[in-house]
Write a protein that holds these residues in place. Structure first.
Motif, PDB file in Angstrom:
ATOM      1  N   MET A  49       0.839  -1.173   0.000  1.00 33.52           N
ATOM      2  CA  MET A  49       0.000   0.000   0.000  1.00 33.52           C
ATOM      3  C   MET A  49       0.889   1.243   0.000  1.00 33.52           C
ATOM      4  O   MET A  49       1.872   1.319   0.724  1.00 33.52           O
ATOM      5  N   MET A  50       0.538   2.221  -0.824  1.00 32.70           N
ATOM      6  CA  MET A  50       1.302   3.460  -0.861  1.00 32.70           C
ATOM      7  C   MET A  50       0.847   4.373   0.274  1.00 32.70           C
ATOM      8  O   MET A  50      -0.328   4.447   0.584  1.00 32.70           O
ATOM      9  N   GLN A  51       1.804   5.065   0.870  1.00 31.45           N
ATOM     10  CA  GLN A  51       1.514   6.004   1.941  1.00 31.45           C
ATOM     11  C   GLN A  51       2.247   7.301   1.648  1.00 31.45           C
ATOM     12  O   GLN A  51       3.296   7.303   1.020  1.00 31.45           O
ATOM     13  N   THR A  52       1.720   8.387   2.139  1.00 33.70           N
ATOM     14  CA  THR A  52       2.378   9.676   2.010  1.00 33.70           C
ATOM     15  C   THR A  52       2.585  10.238   3.396  1.00 33.70           C
ATOM     16  O   THR A  52       1.664  10.265   4.206  1.00 33.70           O
ATOM     17  N   VAL A  53       3.812  10.671   3.668  1.00 34.23           N
ATOM     18  CA  VAL A  53       4.116  11.312   4.945  1.00 34.23           C
ATOM     19  C   VAL A  53       4.916  12.568   4.672  1.00 34.23           C
ATOM     20  O   VAL A  53       5.624  12.673   3.673  1.00 34.23           O
ATOM     21  N   GLU A  54       4.779  13.530   5.564  1.00 37.03           N
ATOM     22  CA  GLU A  54       5.534  14.770   5.420  1.00 37.03           C
ATOM     23  C   GLU A  54       6.939  14.560   5.966  1.00 37.03           C
ATOM     24  O   GLU A  54       7.147  13.873   6.965  1.00 37.03           O
ATOM     25  N   ALA A  55       7.922  15.165   5.291  1.00 35.38           N
ATOM     26  CA  ALA A  55       9.309  15.020   5.711  1.00 35.38           C
ATOM     27  C   ALA A  55      10.073  16.291   5.371  1.00 35.38           C
ATOM     28  O   ALA A  55       9.608  17.125   4.602  1.00 35.38           O
ATOM     29  N   GLU A  56      11.245  16.422   5.968  1.00 33.51           N
ATOM     30  CA  GLU A  56      12.168  17.512   5.648  1.00 33.51           C
ATOM     31  C   GLU A  56      13.472  16.898   5.165  1.00 33.51           C
ATOM     32  O   GLU A  56      13.892  15.854   5.659  1.00 33.51           O
ATOM     33  N   ILE A  57      14.085  17.564   4.206  1.00 32.42           N
ATOM     34  CA  ILE A  57      15.386  17.114   3.717  1.00 32.42           C
ATOM     35  C   ILE A  57      16.406  18.171   4.117  1.00 32.42           C
ATOM     36  O   ILE A  57      16.281  19.343   3.753  1.00 32.42           O
ATOM     37  N   ASN A  58      17.393  17.758   4.892  1.00 32.15           N
ATOM     38  CA  ASN A  58      18.455  18.674   5.312  1.00 32.15           C
ATOM     39  C   ASN A  58      19.426  18.902   4.163  1.00 32.15           C
ATOM     40  O   ASN A  58      19.458  18.135   3.198  1.00 32.15           O
ATOM     41  N   VAL A  59      20.237  19.944   4.268  1.00 32.98           N
ATOM     42  CA  VAL A  59      21.167  20.273   3.191  1.00 32.98           C
ATOM     43  C   VAL A  59      22.180  19.166   2.939  1.00 32.98           C
ATOM     44  O   VAL A  59      22.729  19.063   1.842  1.00 32.98           O
ATOM     45  N   ASP A  60      22.426  18.316   3.927  1.00 34.54           N
ATOM     46  CA  ASP A  60      23.351  17.198   3.715  1.00 34.54           C
ATOM     47  C   ASP A  60      22.655  15.983   3.103  1.00 34.54           C
ATOM     48  O   ASP A  60      23.263  14.940   2.900  1.00 34.54           O
ATOM     49  N   GLY A  61      21.339  16.100   2.819  1.00 32.47           N
ATOM     50  CA  GLY A  61      20.594  15.015   2.187  1.00 32.47           C
ATOM     51  C   GLY A  61      19.870  14.111   3.159  1.00 32.47           C
ATOM     52  O   GLY A  61      19.157  13.201   2.750  1.00 32.47           O
ATOM     53  N   THR A  62      20.028  14.343   4.444  1.00 31.64           N
ATOM     54  CA  THR A  62      19.345  13.532   5.448  1.00 31.64           C
ATOM     55  C   THR A  62      17.850  13.825   5.423  1.00 31.64           C
ATOM     56  O   THR A  62      17.433  14.983   5.424  1.00 31.64           O
ATOM     57  N   VAL A  63      17.051  12.769   5.368  1.00 29.31           N
ATOM     58  CA  VAL A  63      15.593  12.909   5.349  1.00 29.31           C
ATOM     59  C   VAL A  63      15.068  12.652   6.753  1.00 29.31           C
ATOM     60  O   VAL A  63      15.371  11.628   7.367  1.00 29.31           O
ATOM     61  N   THR A  64      14.266  13.599   7.260  1.00 26.80           N
ATOM     62  CA  THR A  64      13.656  13.458   8.583  1.00 26.80           C
ATOM     63  C   THR A  64      12.153  13.417   8.403  1.00 26.80           C
ATOM     64  O   THR A  64      11.552  14.371   7.896  1.00 26.80           O
TER      65      THR A  64
END
Length: 101
Positions: free
Chosen positions: A1-16
Motif C-alpha cells: 500500500m502506498m503512503q504519504t508522509v511529510e518530511a524535511e530534507i536537510n542540506v546534507d541530504g538527510t531525510v527526517t
C-alpha cells in the motif's frame, strides 16, 4: 500500500520524517522535493516563469473566456442533438418493427 508522509530534507541530504511511519520490511520510497517557502528553485520552473512573463501573447492572440465557453457549449449541444436524434430514430424504428410484427 502506498503512503504519504511529510518530511524535511536537510542540506546534507538527510531525510527526517515529520510524522510516524511504520513498515514491516525494508521499503523503497520516492521522494518529491517541494519548493521551500514559495521561492522558485534554480531549475526549469524559474526559466519557464521568466520566459512566460517576458513573452506574453498579443491580446488578439489570446482566446477570450467568452469565446471559449461559447465554443464548448456549441460543441456540447451539437453532440447532444446528434445523440438525441439517433436515439429517437432508433426508438421509432423499434416501435415500427413491433407494429409490423
Amino acid at each position: 500500500m502506498m503512503q504519504t508522509v511529510e518530511a524535511e530534507i536537510n542540506v546534507d541530504g538527510t531525510v527526517t520524517l515529520l510524522e510516524p511511519l511504520q513498515v514491516k520490511v525494508k521499503t523503497k520510497a520516492l521522494v518529491t522535493v517541494l519548493e521551500n517557502g514559495g521561492s522558485l528553485g534554480g531549475g526549469n520552473a524559474r526559466q519557464m516563469l521568466e520566459f512566460l512573463q517576458n513573452n506574453r501573447l498579443p491580446a488578439e492572440a489570446r482566446p477570450s473566456v467568452e469565446k471559449s465557453v461559447h465554443k464548448l457549449l456549441n460543441l456540447y449541444f451539437t453532440k447532444a442533438k446528434f445523440f438525441l436524434t439517433a436515439f429517437c430514430s432508433l426508438k421509432i424504428s423499434n416501435n415500427v418493427s413491433r407494429i409490423r410484427s
